[in-house]
Design an enzyme around this catalytic site. Structure first.
Site, short mmCIF file in Angstrom:
data_model
loop_
_atom_site.label_atom_id
_atom_site.label_comp_id
_atom_site.label_asym_id
_atom_site.label_seq_id
_atom_site.Cartn_x
_atom_site.Cartn_y
_atom_site.Cartn_z
N GLY A 73 -5.25 9.82 -6.75
CA GLY A 73 -5.79 9.22 -5.53
C GLY A 73 -4.66 8.71 -4.66
N GLN A 78 -0.44 4.08 2.08
CA GLN A 78 0.65 4.30 1.13
C GLN A 78 1.74 5.22 1.69
OE1 GLN A 78 -2.28 5.18 -2.28
NE2 GLN A 78 -0.47 4.40 -3.34
N CYS A 121 -0.64 2.99 -10.11
CA CYS A 121 -0.63 3.24 -8.67
C CYS A 121 0.65 3.98 -8.30
CB CYS A 121 -0.70 1.91 -7.92
SG CYS A 121 -0.66 2.06 -6.13
N LEU A 122 0.53 4.99 -7.43
CA LEU A 122 1.72 5.75 -7.01
C LEU A 122 2.72 4.87 -6.27
CD1 LEU A 122 0.10 9.13 -5.91
CD2 LEU A 122 1.19 8.57 -8.09
N HIS A 163 -10.08 1.27 -6.14
CA HIS A 163 -8.62 1.07 -6.09
C HIS A 163 -8.06 1.54 -4.75
CE1 HIS A 163 -4.43 1.48 -7.93
NE2 HIS A 163 -4.33 2.18 -6.81
N GLU A 164 -8.48 2.73 -4.32
CA GLU A 164 -7.94 3.28 -3.06
C GLU A 164 -8.44 2.49 -1.85
OE1 GLU A 164 -5.56 5.14 -3.40
OE2 GLU A 164 -5.93 5.85 -5.44
N HIS A 167 -6.39 -0.43 -0.92
CA HIS A 167 -5.20 -0.10 -0.12
C HIS A 167 -5.50 -0.20 1.38
CE1 HIS A 167 -2.19 1.13 -3.05
NE2 HIS A 167 -3.04 1.93 -3.65
NI NI Z 1 -2.75 2.77 -5.56
#
Ligand code: NI
Length: 201
Positions: A73, A78, A121-122, A163-164, A167
């Site tokens: 995701g 991000q 998380c990326l 989660h996304e 952001h």
């Molecule tokens: Ni994340």
């Protein structure tokens, strides 16, 4: 969202999409994923007023960044773009499963039941920690063609969408971690600063 090591393979809900790209990683994707400590991650995203070819182009670039980082995701903030746009793919090893594109997502309901699950998380590579969230949600959004859609996800998809969506509000999963001792340790081990966490009260 990054895949947890303990995660089992779960098939994503199949959905028709007009966005078809290769899931093979690119050596240098155009859009760089910013990491914890960068203030772009803390800025809220704006609604997308028109879903057009520019947005679909952005979706493709975000997918390349996500697949190249082996993530499931990615939210536009991000990559430094403050638009309400998420890309998700819970089945990244399977080239035929289409990604899920969520534009202007809105959660209209949460389940009373909650679940603890290890998230990554990326934007915080290497850090995996338990987060408590509602186990299922109700969601309104627009797809990549601007069509209004509804979804009632549970399991990993509900987890990943929540989660996304955080952001989009400048919130990171580490802000929701309740075990502060583990949080401090994991951040330190992976070269991040505990001061960049903004705990949710
Ligand atoms: Ni994340």
């Amino acid at each position: 969202m990054a895949r947890s090591f303990s995660q089992l393979a779960i098939n994503a809900e199949k959905q028709r999409t007009s966005i078809a790209i290769s899931k093979n990683p690119l050596e240098k994707p155009e859009l760089e994923i910013h990491t914890l400590g960068n203030s772009v991650l803390r800025k809220p995203a704006k609604r997308i007023s028109k879903v057009d070819a520019n947005i679909r182009d952005l979706v493709k670039k975000m997918l390349h960044s996500m697949y190249s980082a082996k993530g499931i995701g990615l939210a536009a903030p991000q990559v430094g773009i403050h638009k309400q746009l998420l890309v998700i793919d819970l089945d990244i090893e399977n080239p035929t499963t289409p990604p899920i594109i969520l534009i202007n997502p809105e959660i209209t309901g949460y389940s009373a039941s909650i679940e603890t699950y290890e998230e990554g998380c990326l934007s915080i590579p290497g850090v995996y920690l338990n987060v408590i969230r509602p186990s299922s949600i109700k969601l309104n959004f627009r797809d990549e063609m601007g069509r209004p859609k509804k979804l009632n996800p549970d399991g990993l998809l509900a987890r990943c969408i929540q989660h996304e969506m955080d952001h989009l509000n400048g919130v990171l999963f580490v802000d929701r971690v309740t075990n502060l001792e583990d949080l401090k340790k994991e951040l330190k081990e992976n070269g991040f600063n505990n001061k960049d966490v903004m705990p949710i009260q």
